[in-house]
Design an enzyme around this catalytic site. Structure first.
Site, PDB file in Angstrom:
ATOM      1  N   THR A   1      -7.227 -31.948 -72.508  1.00 51.06           N
ATOM      2  CA  THR A   1      -6.200 -32.395 -71.559  1.00 51.06           C
ATOM      3  C   THR A   1      -5.176 -33.289 -72.232  1.00 51.06           C
ATOM      4  O   THR A   1      -4.012 -33.330 -71.842  1.00 51.06           O
ATOM      5  CB  THR A   1      -6.888 -33.138 -70.397  1.00 51.06           C
ATOM      6  OG1 THR A   1      -7.686 -32.192 -69.687  1.00 51.06           O
ATOM      7  CG2 THR A   1      -5.887 -33.761 -69.443  1.00 51.06           C
TER       8      THR A   1
ATOM      9  N   THR B   1     -12.117 -33.848 -72.641  1.00 54.05           N
ATOM     10  CA  THR B   1     -13.114 -34.837 -72.214  1.00 54.05           C
ATOM     11  C   THR B   1     -14.432 -34.217 -71.725  1.00 54.05           C
ATOM     12  O   THR B   1     -15.435 -34.910 -71.671  1.00 54.05           O
ATOM     13  CB  THR B   1     -12.553 -35.738 -71.095  1.00 54.05           C
ATOM     14  OG1 THR B   1     -12.223 -34.927 -69.970  1.00 54.05           O
ATOM     15  CG2 THR B   1     -11.351 -36.517 -71.573  1.00 54.05           C
ATOM     16  N   ASP B   2     -14.406 -32.917 -71.380  1.00 54.59           N
ATOM     17  CA  ASP B   2     -15.625 -32.326 -70.791  1.00 54.59           C
ATOM     18  C   ASP B   2     -16.821 -32.383 -71.739  1.00 54.59           C
ATOM     19  O   ASP B   2     -17.953 -32.605 -71.301  1.00 54.59           O
ATOM     20  CB  ASP B   2     -15.375 -30.870 -70.369  1.00 54.59           C
ATOM     21  CG  ASP B   2     -14.574 -30.784 -69.075  1.00 54.59           C
ATOM     22  OD1 ASP B   2     -14.200 -31.831 -68.530  1.00 54.59           O
ATOM     23  OD2 ASP B   2     -14.324 -29.647 -68.614  1.00 54.59           O
TER      24      ASP B   2
END
Ligand code: SIN
Length: 336
Positions: free
Chosen positions: A15, A95-96
């Site tokens: 992101t 970030t996942d």
């Protein structure tokens, strides 16, 4: 004139490199669509204060990352930090699975130089983009002497987290990352770094960069669960299974019988809680871990125990040597 710190910035997507058609959009966007060079160009203060070398080994949303990319990254980051002129490395990342890559590098990257992972919860095009501030903070941390010897760090929203304890705990908030009971190791505020905990890292296990990491699967227990998933993973070729258990690592009847015989079949077994905070009790009433040859790792959640097992197996550690190393991973050394 003072020499600028040289930071290797390694872009991988996420992101932080995301874009949306409108500046008001912060939850619907395309991750991994802006190159790392464009990200740096958007923050002039970076080149004013740091010498920056850039690399972009791949451009992915982190939900598309797999152990193959971890190994690739280990090579790229290791090579960057092996250059005596480089002071620290920063990896921009979705970030996942950021905490997974961070923990993998924490266990396998042999350096005392800072290696910092950074992401963002909002795409680069949003009014609310958190990427630029996070990157500025990451540069500050990667060039701070106090970051040395801490293994991999994660910098998000003004906090500095250690790779072992950090987890993503909110799906959309910019305050998504947290280190639970262990707490953050430091903070960055207005480009000032403050450390809350002393530097410490576990013993690193070197890996052959040409090798593939072994398959290790996670099987979660829940009320009434049985051994079907476990058996399917073994059939698929798992070299190890992480049992994400109930409460203090317990398992319902059908699962516990299958678990108790797993190690005898040549499949490594790690036991943890299905992500409830707190250190797991080893040699519990239900599982005599020492006798059964089961590995445990304090408060590590299932996805991090999986990574530790993959690294240990790939390095060639066996049996009680794995448990001795895991004990070092989860407990600070007595000198810390
Ligand atoms: C991803 O992990 O690449 C998408 C989500 C994010 O970066 O926040």
């Amino acid at each position: 004139m003072k020499k600028k710190p040289l930071i290797a910035l390694i872009g991988t997507g996420g992101t932080i490199a995301g874009s949306a058609p409108s500046r008001t959009q912060s939850a619907r966007y395309l991750p991994a669509s802006v190159g790392v060079e464009a990200i740096v160009d958007g923050i002039p203060e970076l080149r004013e204060n740091y010498a920056v070398s850039l690399a972009q080994p791949f451009q992915l949303a982190s939900y598309d990352m797999a152990p193959r990319q971890w190994m690739q990254l280990l090579g790229v980051v290791g090579a960057a930090l092996a250059d005596p002129a480089v002071d620290g490395a920063i990896i921009t990342h979705g970030t996942d699975t950021l905490e997974e890559t961070a923990f993998f590098l924490h266990l396998s990257l042999d350096t005392i130089k800072p290696a910092v992972l950074v992401g963002a919860m909002r795409p680069s095009t949003a009014y609310s983009a958190d990427g630029p501030a996070n990157i500025l903070d990451a540069f500050r941390v990667a060039s701070d002497g106090g970051a040395c010897g801490r293994g991999c760090l994660v910098v998000m929203n003004g906090r500095i987290h250690g790779a072992r304890d950090v987890s993503k705990r909110h799906v959309s908030s910019v305050e998504a990352f947290d280190s639970g009971l262990a707490g953050a190791v430091g903070e960055v505020s207005d480009q000032q770094v403050r450390w809350f905990q002393r530097a410490w890292r576990p013993p690193v296990l070197s890996l052959d960069l040409r090798a593939e990491l072994p398959r290790v699967d996670i099987v979660a227990s829940y009320a009434g669960s049985d051994a079907v998933a476990l058996e399917a993973c073994v059939k698929a070729g798992a070299r190890g299974i992480v049992h994400a258990g109930l409460g203090n690592g317990n398992a319902p009847p059908g699962v516990r019988e299958a678990l108790q015989t797993l190690v005898n079949k040549g499949v490594a077994l790690g036991r943890c809680s299905r992500w409830i905070p707190g250190g797991l009790t080893r040699n519990s009433t239900m599982f005599d871990d020492d006798r059964l040859g089961i590995w445990t790792a304090g408060a590590l959640p299932p996805h991090k125990l999986r990574i530790a097992m993959m690294v240990a197996i790939a390095h060639g550690l066996k049996g009680s040597d794995v448990q001795a190393w895991l004990d070092r991973v989860v407990e600070p050394a007595s000198t810390a």
